[in-house]
Design an enzyme around this catalytic site. Sequence first.
Site, short mmCIF file in Angstrom:
data_model
loop_
_atom_site.label_atom_id
_atom_site.label_comp_id
_atom_site.label_asym_id
_atom_site.label_seq_id
_atom_site.Cartn_x
_atom_site.Cartn_y
_atom_site.Cartn_z
N ASP A 1 31.20 58.75 146.77
CA ASP A 1 30.04 59.00 145.91
C ASP A 1 30.33 58.46 144.51
O ASP A 1 30.75 59.19 143.62
CB ASP A 1 29.74 60.50 145.87
CG ASP A 1 28.53 60.84 145.02
OD1 ASP A 1 27.81 59.91 144.60
OD2 ASP A 1 28.29 62.03 144.76
N SER B 1 28.91 65.73 136.70
CA SER B 1 29.19 64.72 137.72
C SER B 1 29.63 63.40 137.08
O SER B 1 28.96 62.90 136.16
CB SER B 1 27.94 64.47 138.58
OG SER B 1 27.81 65.43 139.56
N HIS C 1 25.00 59.76 142.96
CA HIS C 1 23.82 60.61 143.01
C HIS C 1 23.20 60.84 141.63
O HIS C 1 22.11 61.39 141.53
CB HIS C 1 24.16 61.95 143.67
CG HIS C 1 25.08 62.81 142.86
ND1 HIS C 1 26.44 62.84 143.07
CD2 HIS C 1 24.85 63.69 141.85
CE1 HIS C 1 27.01 63.69 142.24
NE2 HIS C 1 26.06 64.22 141.48
#
Length: 699
Positions: free
Chosen positions: A545, A640, A465
């Site tokens: 992810d 992230s 993402h």
Amino acid sequence: MVRFFGLNKEKNEEKENTDLPADNEQNAAETSSSNVSGNEERIDPNSRDTNPENANNDDASTTFGSSIQSSSIFSRGRMTYGTGASSSMATSEMRSHSSGHSRSKNSKNLQGFKDVGKPLRAVSFLNPVKEEESQDTQNTLDVSSSTSSTLATSGNARENSFTSRRSITLEYIHKSLSELEENLVDIMDDIHQDVISISKAVIEAIEYFKEFLPTTRDRIPYRISLEKSSSLRKINKIVLHFLDNLLVSDAFSNSRSILLRRFYFFLKKLNLITDDDLISESGVLPCLSVFCIGSHCNLPSMDKLGMILDELTKMDSSIISDQEGAFIAPILRGITPKSSILTIMFGLPNLQHEHYEMIKVLYSLFPDVHMYCVKDYIKKAASAVGSIPSHTAATIDTIAPTKFQFSPPYAVSENPLELPISMSLSTETSAKITGTLGGYLFPQTGSDEKFSQFASCSFAITCAHVVLSEKQDYPNVMVPSNVLQTSYKKVLTKESDRYPDGSVEKTAFLEEVQRIDQNLNWQKSNKFGQVVWGERAIVDHRLSDFAIIKVNSSFKCQNTLGNGLKSFPDPTLRFQNLHVKRKIFKMKPGMKVFKIGASTGYTSGELNSTKLVYWADGKLQSSEFVVASPTPLFASAGDSGAWILTKLEDRLGLGLVGMLHSYDGEQRQFGLFTPIGDILERLHAVTKIQWDIDPQLDG
């Protein structure tokens, strides 16, 4: 005259015992070796009849009533004063009757008032009666001597009694815990049935804690275990239910503080809180915290709780709907890890009153598992840079010329062609989204000629993402982040406009802006790498992810933290402990881990044994997670892709546990991650080759 214990009625029923007061005086005189006790001398202080015969016919109730009033507990000094005449008369009467009556008759008459005499003597022992000096000096000296002897004897008795009370047994402690549990359970039942108000209930609960082992001020000589004491677990649950659910309103802030402090001393008395855990003398009020469920946790209901959450993740998401980011986290909650109990934390981005009502319904689901709801939610750990802060002042006075040293809000490598892990990262065209470079992976092609072109390639990994975009299929990636550098440049340019042209300050700001432009231009000419594959999807009820970036061959890729990064709170992260040397497939609950994110830098925590369940992207998902420890912060936006690392125990170096992908956006104490084993397994399923954190060896 006020009568106590119905003494006046007793006299009317036994009026024939006219010799009782004198005989009672004789018995008191004999027990003190013919010396008159000052307390017993108070039996008939108001008598004005010197005739012994009249004394025998005196009202017994009046005699004892006067004695009680003369040592009234309502007197501030607990001492009363009488006239010397009355004292002399009473002494004279006692001596007269002691010579005219036998001991057997005295004992017979005392039996009728046996239950009355004991309370009076108890009051006398505890509260000595001081008299004024009478005309008979010798009698006064005798009374004083006898009183001192009696008080010394009674004082030793009380001291021995107190010592015996301190020698409490383990059975007595468990009985006291059981009684406290029953009282608190009754209070909680009354609350849920609207029989009692919360304000009154918390006051009663505080009083019950005050009455727990009242003779023991310090710690008990035993160690009580939460695993073995069901009463203690239930007590903890009730207190936590008060603090987390019933007293959350600001109107109860004072009651909440008092209950928490009383609960703290309760746990300290049971040795569940040590001086090393918290220093109460500092005056800082203890607070509730969350802790991970480690491998040493053997609390009942833990296995059952894990089974329920596992079954929940297998449910069909089409029949479930909840707020985006809502989650259920199984944790421990309490003041310290040793004093914590199993807890289910419900995180909701839009917390409402009906959610607290839901907790009341679920309260009896587990007898020793606490449940509470809080405003919190799971969100991606990528950062979306907002607007640049501005100042209202037009200008700032100039200062003396000096050499300025700027420190950018992101890590910069000493060698731009040797980029360590955990640096900031973004796509070349991104304007807001930025994340963290996790590390490097290397394909293990072996002798297969079909993959020979990838044999010497290096790949960086981060969250999908962060780098995937609908506008571009295979975007170029920049390290450090293009988003952070551009934002930093705008801040410096805006700040330089507040200084006059030609000033030393404005010149310094513009020089730093120029250096940023030079670095951005160099990065565009020397591209770090390009995204070749990535996905953000639910695979086997797990979130996948991550994306891999093929790194330009001119860059040297090593899984090391590097020496150019900012200093770490852990002084052992030096030399060999800067290098990632092993993959950790078997994660031990309670394992101490850390991460270095581009946003929050170094933070540490512990692995939780049970997964967190949350609702995101229209589906029910689960994930392993880290609970922040010892500080209550683990991750934030911009982290992230950061690798979850741990120090190896059997050798120097670091072990790779997984990669961070989400966190709880409100409190930021949980870090959700994908285990490295799942990442490598998914990569193998997609690419059909093995991957590792070390380059492939030749031959």
